[in-house]
Design a protein around this motif. Structure first.
Motif, mmCIF file in Angstrom:
data_model
loop_
_atom_site.group_PDB
_atom_site.id
_atom_site.type_symbol
_atom_site.label_atom_id
_atom_site.label_comp_id
_atom_site.label_asym_id
_atom_site.label_seq_id
_atom_site.Cartn_x
_atom_site.Cartn_y
_atom_site.Cartn_z
ATOM 1 N N THR A 3 0.872 -1.222 -0.148
ATOM 2 C CA THR A 3 0.026 -0.060 -0.095
ATOM 3 C C THR A 3 0.916 1.113 0.115
ATOM 4 O O THR A 3 0.364 2.265 0.312
ATOM 5 C CB THR A 3 -0.895 0.125 1.104
ATOM 6 N N GLY A 4 2.092 0.913 -0.327
ATOM 7 C CA GLY A 4 3.203 2.171 -0.389
ATOM 8 C C GLY A 4 2.401 3.270 -1.384
ATOM 9 O O GLY A 4 1.778 3.019 -2.189
ATOM 10 N N SER A 5 3.129 4.318 -1.217
ATOM 11 C CA SER A 5 2.662 5.503 -1.862
ATOM 12 C C SER A 5 3.259 5.224 -3.351
ATOM 13 O O SER A 5 4.476 4.842 -3.514
ATOM 14 C CB SER A 5 3.198 6.874 -1.273
ATOM 15 N N ALA A 6 2.743 5.925 -4.427
ATOM 16 C CA ALA A 6 2.807 5.844 -5.528
ATOM 17 C C ALA A 6 4.223 6.312 -5.744
ATOM 18 O O ALA A 6 4.956 5.949 -6.843
ATOM 19 C CB ALA A 6 1.993 6.611 -6.446
ATOM 20 N N PHE A 7 4.728 7.789 -5.515
ATOM 21 C CA PHE A 7 5.964 8.247 -5.962
ATOM 22 C C PHE A 7 6.820 7.338 -5.536
ATOM 23 O O PHE A 7 8.030 7.452 -5.972
ATOM 24 C CB PHE A 7 5.785 9.650 -4.942
ATOM 25 N N ALA A 8 6.925 6.876 -4.299
ATOM 26 C CA ALA A 8 8.025 5.790 -3.912
ATOM 27 C C ALA A 8 8.382 4.750 -4.738
ATOM 28 O O ALA A 8 9.245 4.398 -5.399
ATOM 29 C CB ALA A 8 7.658 4.973 -2.662
ATOM 30 N N VAL A 229 -0.735 0.892 -7.177
ATOM 31 C CA VAL A 229 -0.732 -0.657 -7.474
ATOM 32 C C VAL A 229 -1.656 -1.335 -6.567
ATOM 33 O O VAL A 229 -1.434 -1.278 -5.420
ATOM 34 C CB VAL A 229 0.637 -1.309 -7.472
ATOM 35 N N ILE A 230 -2.965 -1.328 -6.780
ATOM 36 C CA ILE A 230 -4.098 -1.773 -6.109
ATOM 37 C C ILE A 230 -4.398 -3.084 -6.387
ATOM 38 O O ILE A 230 -4.247 -3.832 -7.510
ATOM 39 C CB ILE A 230 -5.490 -1.102 -6.494
ATOM 40 N N ASN A 231 -4.411 -4.077 -5.521
ATOM 41 C CA ASN A 231 -4.668 -5.470 -5.459
ATOM 42 C C ASN A 231 -5.518 -5.770 -4.332
ATOM 43 O O ASN A 231 -6.008 -5.015 -3.865
ATOM 44 C CB ASN A 231 -3.356 -6.349 -5.431
ATOM 45 N N ARG A 232 -5.997 -6.955 -4.300
ATOM 46 C CA ARG A 232 -7.180 -7.386 -3.334
ATOM 47 C C ARG A 232 -6.684 -7.381 -1.816
ATOM 48 O O ARG A 232 -7.601 -7.116 -1.049
ATOM 49 C CB ARG A 232 -7.744 -8.908 -3.727
ATOM 50 N N ASP A 233 -5.469 -7.307 -1.801
ATOM 51 C CA ASP A 233 -5.087 -7.056 -0.373
ATOM 52 C C ASP A 233 -5.089 -5.824 0.240
ATOM 53 O O ASP A 233 -5.051 -5.456 1.171
ATOM 54 C CB ASP A 233 -3.518 -7.580 -0.080
ATOM 55 N N GLU A 236 -9.082 -1.942 -0.048
ATOM 56 C CA GLU A 236 -10.000 -1.277 0.829
ATOM 57 C C GLU A 236 -9.376 -0.122 1.495
ATOM 58 O O GLU A 236 -9.741 0.908 1.605
ATOM 59 C CB GLU A 236 -10.470 -2.251 2.156
ATOM 60 N N PHE A 237 -7.948 -0.289 1.457
ATOM 61 C CA PHE A 237 -7.204 0.936 1.944
ATOM 62 C C PHE A 237 -7.139 2.080 1.057
ATOM 63 O O PHE A 237 -7.638 3.360 1.277
ATOM 64 C CB PHE A 237 -5.565 0.603 2.259
ATOM 65 N N TRP A 238 -7.239 1.731 -0.341
ATOM 66 C CA TRP A 238 -7.162 2.743 -1.278
ATOM 67 C C TRP A 238 -8.666 3.415 -1.646
ATOM 68 O O TRP A 238 -8.979 4.512 -1.884
ATOM 69 C CB TRP A 238 -6.824 2.349 -2.736
ATOM 70 N N GLU A 239 -9.688 2.631 -1.428
ATOM 71 C CA GLU A 239 -11.265 2.911 -1.299
ATOM 72 C C GLU A 239 -11.457 3.816 -0.012
ATOM 73 O O GLU A 239 -12.001 4.912 -0.368
ATOM 74 C CB GLU A 239 -12.063 1.623 -1.261
ATOM 75 N N GLY A 240 -10.743 3.568 1.071
ATOM 76 C CA GLY A 240 -10.679 4.496 2.012
ATOM 77 C C GLY A 240 -9.773 5.971 1.633
ATOM 78 O O GLY A 240 -10.572 6.932 2.106
ATOM 79 N N VAL A 241 -8.734 6.036 1.059
ATOM 80 C CA VAL A 241 -8.234 7.140 0.678
ATOM 81 C C VAL A 241 -9.185 7.797 -0.407
ATOM 82 O O VAL A 241 -9.200 9.220 -0.379
ATOM 83 C CB VAL A 241 -6.877 6.735 -0.013
ATOM 84 N N GLN A 242 -9.699 7.147 -1.210
ATOM 85 C CA GLN A 242 -10.854 7.985 -2.103
ATOM 86 C C GLN A 242 -11.871 8.671 -1.170
ATOM 87 O O GLN A 242 -12.296 9.475 -1.597
ATOM 88 C CB GLN A 242 -11.421 7.006 -3.180
ATOM 89 N N ARG A 243 -12.235 8.301 -0.348
ATOM 90 C CA ARG A 243 -13.155 8.685 0.696
ATOM 91 C C ARG A 243 -12.694 9.712 1.702
ATOM 92 O O ARG A 243 -13.151 10.033 2.747
ATOM 93 C CB ARG A 243 -14.003 7.880 1.116
ATOM 94 N N HIS A 244 -11.379 9.952 1.568
ATOM 95 C CA HIS A 244 -10.543 10.722 2.629
ATOM 96 C C HIS A 244 -10.412 10.274 4.163
ATOM 97 O O HIS A 244 -10.732 10.839 4.945
ATOM 98 C CB HIS A 244 -11.372 12.311 2.501
ATOM 99 N N ARG A 245 -10.464 8.994 3.800
ATOM 100 C CA ARG A 245 -10.567 8.318 5.266
ATOM 101 C C ARG A 245 -9.115 7.413 5.248
ATOM 102 O O ARG A 245 -9.068 6.528 4.321
ATOM 103 C CB ARG A 245 -11.600 7.327 5.734
#
Lengths: 369, 132
Positions: A3-8, A229-233, A236-245
């Motif tokens: 779930t690391g950041s894209a820039f890294a 890079v979003i995968n099944r693991d 949910e983290f990235w879905e949260g980020v989309q909702r600013h959580r």
């Protein structure tokens, strides 16, 4: 870094950043910058198949028994020394030798047209051209000098294609490194060897490149940031980020929090989990400042922090709201969400003091050249 | 001379004249080394120094320091940030190893935007030159 950041992830692509001269003398010319990238991507051949085709050329001849256009001579030596500001007395007078670093110059074809390479070398470059890798820069030059060259020496040279790399992503664009090794002889004697590496690449579109001169690029033309890079693991983290959580994974077996997101608990091995929302408070645990090479979607210098959240887990993110050179270990930061474009939301970390300076840190004092 | 010795730095102003003169002296007529407009069309902000000139300057840096009796054996360089007109490149060197009459020197040429060149030079000195 699931779930690391894209820039890294993006920075990892910069391990090779050639940015210099073009290739072997006049044998290859620059092409105008147009969308070769798209063409390269459109070449629907799977990468590994293409790479296999390129690898066939390893070991084949690039030049056979060519003769230097001019014998080693005092006028060319003098012109070289004038240009380089080299006043070494060894390069003039009756016992003059040529500057050893002139080795390649004696093999150059100059303006008067050139003899193409061997069939194999032309074919290899042609394959790369056809796939969209039309531009070339020289990246490495390794020379060994076995005997001095002196005025009157007539040189001959042979060259072999030593290696063709796997596809590489560089600051200039994606492409392949081609390494040749040349032997330069005087009569039967080996005078020197010359290993030369070029990058054949698909240039980024002009709009994707840093603007010339001191003017900062128009932000609207800025290429977009790389996607996470979003995968099944980690979905949910990235879905949260989309909702600013900002969601932290929690093992429902032992209660241990974890980040980055993983299928199982490192503490107890449990596979079941739920989430807790981060409070948004954190401190800089460590950081780096990215200066060079600049990458089109980013404006160096900028600070990348390893942030320790109040909840105890750590994650990577940009540190904003403070000049890049004022970021320090222990700096208190607060979570914010930034929408970089229509699709991309990223968590960023703002210094809790001097928040008014935000923007200065991101845009920096550095101007692209 | 010993391992760890630092060579005095050499500042090279990157002028258009140097870039063009170096390109022509090395028989390199690629337009990106002499024609700013064509260089821009190919995505470069300006003309830039060719690799042969960089190689020549690295060689000069070593022989300027060790003197005319020094013999270059190997020069291996890698290019990074380009040398554009108006910049200054500062060459620095450090003796990495000494073996008999042969020294290996690590060279870095830094300009205003980063490391233009990094490399290694192997040079042989006659015994009288005081290699230890």
């Amino acid at each position: 870094m699931g779930t690391g950041s894209a820039f890294a992830v993006y920075q990892k692509c910069q391990c090779e950043a050639p940015w210099g001269d073009e290739g072997e003398g006049a044998t290859v010319s620059y092409e105008p910058v147009v969308s070769h990238e798209a063409k390269a991507e459109a070449a629907a051949e799977p990468g590994d198949v293409f790479e296999t085709r390129l690898k066939v050329y390893e070991g084949q001849r690039a030049a056979v028994s060519r003769v230097g256009k001019d014998p080693v001579n005092a006028p060319m030596i003098r012109h070289w020394c004038e240009a380089m500001g080299d006043t070494n007395p060894a390069y003039s007078g009756p016992d003059a030798i040529a500057p050893p670093t002139m080795l390649q110059a004696w093999t150059m074809s100059g303006l008067s047209g050139h003899t193409r390479g061997t069939h194999a070398y032309d074919e290899l470059l042609g394959l790369l051209d056809d796939a969209g890798y039309t531009s070339v820069v020289a990246t490495d030059c390794e020379q060994e000098y076995l005997r001095p060259l002196r005025p009157g020496d007539e040189i001959t040279y042979d060259s072999v294609i030593e290696s063709v790399s796997a596809k590489k992503t560089t600051k200039l664009g994606t492409g392949y490194f081609v390494t040749t090794r040349m032997d330069i002889r005087v009569g039967p004697d080996l005078a020197g060897t010359h290993r030369f590496r070029i990058l054949k690449y698909a240039p980024l579109r002009r709009a994707d490149r840093p603007a010339a001169g001191p003017a900062r690029r128009d932000q609207s033309q800025k290429p977009s940031r790389p996607r996470p890079v979003i995968n099944r693991d980690n979905a949910e983290f990235w879905e949260g980020v989309q909702r600013h959580r900002l969601l932290i994974q929690r093992c429902t077996g032992c209660g241990t929090l974890r980040h980055p997101w993983l299928p199982g608990c490192n503490a107890c091995g449990g596979l079941d989990w739920d989430t807790v929302e981060a409070s948004g408070e954190g401190t800089v645990y460590s950081y780096v400042v990215m200066h060079h090479p600049p990458f089109p979607a980013f404006d160096p210098p900028y600070a990348v922090g390893l942030i320790e959240l109040a909840e105890g887990v750590r994650m990577i993110g940009n540190v904003l709201g403070v000049p890049y050179d004022k970021v320090r270990i222990g700096l208190p930061v607060r979570l914010e969400f930034r929408e970089y474009d229509e699709e991309l939301v990223l968590p960023i970390w703002c210094a809790q003091e001097g928040a008014a300076q935000e923007g200065a840190a991101q845009e920096g004092l550095y101007e692209h050249r | 001379m010993n391992t760890g010795d630092e060579l005095p730095p050499l500042e090279i102003p990157i002028t258009r004249t140097l870039i063009v003169a170096g390109a022509i002296a090395s028989r390199d007529y690629q337009d990106v080394h002499h024609d700013p407009e064509l260089a821009r069309q190919k995505g470069s902000p300006d003309i830039f120094m060719n690799i042969l000139t960089t190689n020549g300057l690295v060689g000069r840096y070593i022989t300027d320091h060790f003197g005319p009796t020094a013999e270059l054996r190997k020069v291996a360089i890698r290019l990074g940030a380009p040398n554009y007109p108006g910049d200054t490149m500062v060459l620095t060197g450090r003796v990495e190893a000494v073996d008999g009459d042969t020294a290996t020197v690590r060279v870095v040429g830094a300009n205003g935007i980063g490391k233009h060149v990094t490399g290694t030079v192997t040079v042989t000195l006659p015994p009288s030159e005081g290699l230890t």
